[in-house]
Design an enzyme around this catalytic site. Structure first.
Site: not given
Lengths: 210, 712
Positions: B235, B461-462, B605-606, B673-674, B676-677
């Site tokens: 993270f 990282i996940g 799914k992920t 575009k992303g 995670g954040e």
């Protein structure tokens, strides 16, 4: 005591002076299965601590994933560190070493425990199951399959503990509702936040068994 | 033939390894002669170590070395005038103590238990100096960071909000939050002679780690091998190479054996960064019909005296809403604490909590629905950079989220809806995070059995990097995912960016896309077909026919001019429904709907799991997480997972992730575009706003614990 080269500089009173005294007392008190004579001699003769150290390892017999192990371990070694560092079973994870995260969950005689809170020597003669012992050969345990299907993990580090807890939970009958599952799985932290998927995986296994 | 397509819900390619305990993390490599390192921490927050007694520790059973500032072998990159200097704390390089918990010794022994015991025998005497750890007391000592991009920003007129007919001016507080990935930070290092070293280390970027270690020890970059195949969460905490990683390498050189150094959970509160304590002041001014006339966003956050940390806490106020006037001020307060580091949604998560809370306050003052207020101030271009968005579907996010959460059931006046003893409320919080794409190289290899291997030095990282990349390759090559193996986390692979800033799928995914197309073209040419032939060809047959043992290609991929012509962001709208207990003040998030415009979704799914996970992190930020400091000693009092409350299973509600799933036409060939954040940014405000809607109580200091609910 003052001649001892490496007596702990603090906590002398607490330990009543030395590790050697402790050895004498504890061996007299309890260790019938050990070699108290040797230990007392080592203590009395004030052998160097490095020599005494060798005698501080105590024999341990236990069964892990159906394999019998006879090992010598220091009394301060936890079951988790025995598994990870000595038996090379690294599937059980260390996330806190304080019994606060659940990543080290294993089954001992069928009951789920935090292996970081159990000294290895307390498991004499017991049967331990770790994540490595759950599948039957290439055939995954239904809980493992369900975790893959419902994506019950991301980084995977808490996963072993989650699955070991989940398998025990079904046996314990604590799966009557999603709320009950959540409550009784709350000792296993997942920082990636896969909780709702974990609950779905457990529900599926529970439903397929009932 | 089975076809796997971009967008399919593919189960993780490493799922089996992770559910069987077969996935090996950095602390799990059984190397011959392995030794164990344990750090000893300083017990004062500021001063010097005047002397150390390491005799007892050195003579304890199994001890191989006790490294201290007084005997440590010099780390070349730590020395003044080093060709490639190392930034940050230089462990054991001198006797200075900058914060409580700073390592002052490293004990290496034959076993973990022996090292831990010996570490307890190390004694230090200090010359203590006055220290400052109290953020609130030192608030006025805030300074504008050295980096130019943090200077004050003004569009139109500064502080114009004050002149508007309707004004909100409030302070919002976020305590320090810890990343607390489940895996303890760990580094295993061993040397091969004097000039080659190998590390198994918890890293979000093996190339970055490789360069940092090479710099520290003055080595050829190629002589540093970094392995980080499985990372047990991070993270942000593994974005950089930390001093303890350098120390493990230093120790391994000294004892000439592999050294494994694992931090304790408590040490992870001080040595691997955190989201810094931040106080923000938001000023909003609007016309009576809800048009923003001015936005002012000021932020103060803590940093370390020995290293400056900055993040984009105020930036969101410059571009998310149309306002003729906007200005931001950003300062940091240096204290005797460990240095912060980016934590999921860095800066933007902090900033959006304040801005989105203030906007909610404004909506009640104006008596305008929070969604309507946002629509009134919607902007179809980036007002900060004066550029068009590459894509923006935030309106669609509002609409979908409102439908799913049942926004029409939201009481327009707070404290009006009950369910037994529980007060019920709804809240909205929005977020935005830059969509990036970095230069990436990928190697692909086709063998005559028809299988494809792909290698690149990215990380996972996940989020499921390998799974998403496999899906992209399967789609482009038109082969089943099972035929593809994807390898990462190895510095010997082609160069890829660090996994951070939500850029992996955009960067690495584009390179995988490009290399697969190049491979197809090459095969077409080999088969005597036009390079752009789209008809299906049997790859294996071509290799067999030409008697080729394999076909290998490496391709580099990066963005072009378009990056300067458009403003690129992911956007999100988080909707929360909360229950607040009227007698105890307990807040339960009952439902959370996260709607995201993250461009094209590669693996539903992920991606869904990633969104749900970010939302859980946001719930922690809103309700439970707070690193509590004791300013008398300059130390955390809750440096463990029992007292620092990350959300547990029972804290996580039913969370639904909804994707707009429209490809961005500009950013990269796939249009991603992303996520995670953006999965976390906006969640805390959604929850806080829902608590107000339920209770009429506005809590501006996170986390929203029962005592605050009852006392407000």
């Amino acid at each position: 005591m003052s001649k001892r080269r490496n007596a702990p500089p603090e906590g002398k009173d607490l330990l009543k002076g030395s590790r050697r005294d402790f050895l004498k007392q504890s061996s007299l008190l309890s260790a019938a299965a050990l070699t108290p004579g040797t230990l007392i001699r080592a203590a009395n003769e004030q052998w160097d601590e490095k020599v005494a150290d060798a005698f501080e390892k105590l024999p341990l017999n236990l069964e892990v994933n159906g394999v019998k192990y006879s090992v010598n371990v220091e009394p301060r070694v936890t079951l988790l560190d025995l598994l990870r560092e000595q038996l090379n079973l690294t599937g059980s994870k260390k996330g806190c070493d304080r019994g606060q995260c659940g990543a080290c969950t294993v089954h001992v005689n069928g009951v789920r425990i935090n292996s970081c809170l159990s000294l290895a020597l307390c498991n004499e003669g017991k049967k331990v199951t770790t994540i490595e012992g759950l599948a039957k050969g290439d055939v995954l345990h239904p809980m493992q399959e369900a975790f893959i299907k419902h994506d019950g993990f991301q980084c995977g580090y808490c996963t072993s503990g989650q699955i070991m807890s989940a398998v025990a939970l079904v046996k314990e009958g604590r799966t009557q509702s999603p709320g009950e599952i959540s409550e009784f799985m709350s000792g296993n932290i997942c920082r990636c936040g896969a909780y709702s998927n974990i609950v779905k995986a457990i529900q599926e296994v529970k439903n397929s068994q009932s | 033939m089975k076809k796997d397509k971009i967008g399919d819900p593919l189960s993780r390619i490493d799922g089996r390894l992770k559910v069987t305990g077969g996935a090996k993390y950095s602390g799990e490599y059984k190397l011959p002669g392995l030794t164990y390192g344990v750090l000893v921490s300083a017990t004062i927050p500021c001063g010097t170590v005047s002397s150390m007694d390491i005799q007892a520790a050195g003579k304890a059973p199994g001890v191989l070395a006790v490294i201290t500032p007084f005997n440590a072998p010099k780390v070349p990159g730590y020395q003044p005038g080093a060709a490639r200097p190392v930034r940050g704390l230089k462990l054991f390089n001198d006797d200075k103590v900058y914060f409580n918990g700073q390592p002052i010794a490293l004990v290496v022994a034959e076993t973990f238990e022996r090292a831990t015991y010996a570490a307890s025998l190390v004694k230090a005497t200090y010359k203590a100096e006055p220290f400052e750890t109290d953020f609130h007391k030192n608030f006025d000592k805030g300074v504008i960071p050295n980096e130019g991009r943090y200077k004050d920003y003004v569009r139109g007129e500064a502080d114009a909000y004050k002149k508007a007919p309707v004004v909100v001016e409030q302070d919002y507080m976020l305590p320090s939050e810890m990343h607390n990935p489940m895996e303890l930070h760990v580094t295993t290092a061993f040397w091969d002679g004097d000039d080659k070293v190998t590390l198994y280390t918890k890293s979000q970027g093996v190339i970055g780690s490789q360069r940092s270690i090479a710099n520290a020890f003055g080595l050829e970059v190629a002589n540093v091998q970094i392995n980080s195949r499985f990372v047990g969460g991070a993270f942000g905490s593994s974005l950089r190479t930390w001093p303890h990683e350098v120390a493990a390498v230093q120790a391994a050189r000294l004892v000439k054996r592999p050294v494994k150094l694992t931090l304790t959970r408590e040490q992870m509160f001080t040595l691997v960064g955190y989201r810094p304590l931040t106080i923000q002041r938001i000023g909003l001014g609007a016309t009576t019909d809800g048009k923003l006339m001015g936005i002012t966003h000021e932020s103060h956050s803590q940093t370390a005296v020995y290293e400056e940390f900055t993040e984009n806490a105020v930036n969101v106020s410059r571009f998310l809403y149309a306002s003729p006037n906007a200005n931001t001020r950003y300062k940091v307060v240096p204290l005797n604490v460990g240095v912060p580091t980016p934590m999921r949604g860095p800066g933007e998560a902090t900033g959006s909590f304040a801005l989105e809370s203030a906007l909610d306050e404004l909506s009640y003052k104006l008596n305008i629905d929070p969604i309507e207020l946002r629509l009134k101030n919607y902007t179809d271009m980036d007002p900060e950079r004066n550029l068009p968005w590459s894509s923006k579907f935030l309106k669609e996010c509002y609409q979908l989220g409102a439908e799913r959460i049942g926004w029409e059931k939201r009481p327009t006046k707070p404290g009006m809806q009950r369910d037994g003893d529980w007060m019920v409320g709804y809240g909205l919080g929005c977020g935005a995070f830059g969509a990036y794409r970095s230069k990436t190289q990928v190697r692909i290899k086709l063998t005559p059995d028809g299988s494809v291997n792909i290698q690149t030095a990215t990380s996972d990282i996940g989020p499921g990097t390998g799974t998403a990349m496999t899906l992209i390759a399967a789609d482009i090559l038109g082969i089943p995912a099972e035929r593809i193996s994807f390898e990462l986390g190895n510095s010997a692979f082609p160069v890829a960016p660090t996994q951070g800033g939500s850029q992996t799928v955009s960067s690495v995914g584009s390179a995988v896309h490009d290399v697969c197309i190049a491979l197809k073209q090459k095969l077409n040419t080999l088969a005597g077909l036009p390079a752009d032939n789209t008809a299906e060809i049997e790859y294996a047959t071509i290799l067999q026919r030409l008697n080729l043992p394999s076909l290998e290609l490496t391709q580099e991929s990066q963005s072009g001019e378009e990056a300067r012509k458009y403003s690129m962001y992911s956007f999100s709208a988080h909707f929360a429904q909360v229950h607040v207990h009227s007698l105890t003040g307990i807040v339960r998030v009952k439902r959370l709907v996260a709607v995201v415009d993250g461009g094209k979704i590669v693996n539903h799914k992920t991606a869904s799991s990633q969104m749900i996970g970010g939302a859980v992190g946001g719930i922690g930020m809103a309700l439970t997480e707070e690193a509590i400091f004791d300013d008398r000693f300059g130390r955390y009092v809750n440096g463990n997972l029992a007292d620092y409350h990350v959300p547990v299973n029972a804290d996580a509600p039913d969370i639904e992730a909804i994707f707009i799933d429209k490809p961005d036409p500009i950013i990269n060939p796939i249009g991603t575009k992303g996520l995670g954040e953006i999965s976390l940014i906006g969640v805390a405000a959604a929850v806080a706003n829902a608590v107000f809607n339920a209770t009429g109580k506005r809590i501006r200091d996170l986390p929203i614990t029962p005592d605050k609910v009852l006392m407000t």
